[in-house]
Design a protein around this motif. Structure first.
Motif, short mmCIF file in Angstrom:
data_model
loop_
_atom_site.label_atom_id
_atom_site.label_comp_id
_atom_site.label_asym_id
_atom_site.label_seq_id
_atom_site.Cartn_x
_atom_site.Cartn_y
_atom_site.Cartn_z
N LEU A 160 -20.74 -10.43 6.25
CA LEU A 160 -20.24 -11.34 5.22
C LEU A 160 -21.40 -11.99 4.47
O LEU A 160 -21.32 -12.20 3.26
CB LEU A 160 -19.33 -12.39 5.84
N GLY A 161 -22.48 -12.27 5.16
CA GLY A 161 -23.67 -12.81 4.51
C GLY A 161 -24.28 -11.81 3.53
O GLY A 161 -24.76 -12.19 2.45
N ALA A 162 -24.26 -10.53 3.89
CA ALA A 162 -24.78 -9.49 3.00
C ALA A 162 -23.98 -9.44 1.71
O ALA A 162 -24.54 -9.25 0.62
CB ALA A 162 -24.78 -8.13 3.70
N LEU A 163 -22.66 -9.60 1.81
CA LEU A 163 -21.83 -9.63 0.60
C LEU A 163 -22.28 -10.77 -0.31
O LEU A 163 -22.47 -10.58 -1.51
CB LEU A 163 -20.36 -9.81 0.96
N ALA A 164 -22.43 -11.95 0.27
CA ALA A 164 -22.85 -13.11 -0.51
C ALA A 164 -24.25 -12.90 -1.09
O ALA A 164 -24.49 -13.19 -2.27
CB ALA A 164 -22.80 -14.37 0.35
N ASP A 165 -25.17 -12.39 -0.28
CA ASP A 165 -26.55 -12.18 -0.72
C ASP A 165 -26.65 -11.20 -1.89
O ASP A 165 -27.58 -11.28 -2.69
CB ASP A 165 -27.42 -11.66 0.43
#
Length: 143
Positions: A110-115
């Motif tokens: 989920l962090g990769a999506l945001a990043d």
């Protein structure tokens, strides 16, 4: 369903479920099975056939296509390491200007999506945290 001895496969199933939940319905999440696990000459022959058909060594476990963005996700267990082919693939993808992320947990995914600028249906609010059945911490989901 959790299976014994397959931490990366368990993680991948959880990540796919969470991404399907978090991303817009139009998103494409794809896994390309790019290796044969059958030992011996028969497996080697099958792998050679797949390579001839375009299988690329080190290709990421998941590709996410959404809103004009492309993100490659390589899933690893807590102690898993990238192979040299996976490192070469990562470097090539980044050089082409696409997103790539190493994922060891749902939070990493989920962090990769945001990043990488992906828009999700998950919206932060002041309400207490809720958990969906995938184990993802969510506050509110936009339909």
């Amino acid at each position: 369903m959790k299976r014994r001895g397959t931490p990366e496969a368990d993680l991948q199933r959880a990540v796919v479920t969470a991404l399907r939940f978090a991303l817009p319905k139009t998103a494409i999440i794809h896994h390309c099975a790019n290796e044969v696990t059958e030992p011996g000459p028969r497996g080697a022959k099958r792998q050679a056939i797949l390579v001839g058909m375009g299988v690329h060594a080190g290709f990421a476990d998941l590709i996410v296509l959404c809103g004009g963005r492309v993100l490659f996700l390589e899933l690893k267990s807590a102690k898993g390491r990238l192979s040299p082919a996976q490192e070469r693939f990562r470097d090539a993808v980044l050089a082409l200007g696409f997103g790539w992320a190493l994922v060891r947990s749902l939070d990493d995914a989920l962090g990769a999506l945001a990043d990488h600028g992906f828009t999700t249906r998950v919206v932060q609010t002041d309400t207490p945290r809720a958990r969906c059945d995938t184990g993802v911490d969510l506050r509110r989901v936009v339909p």
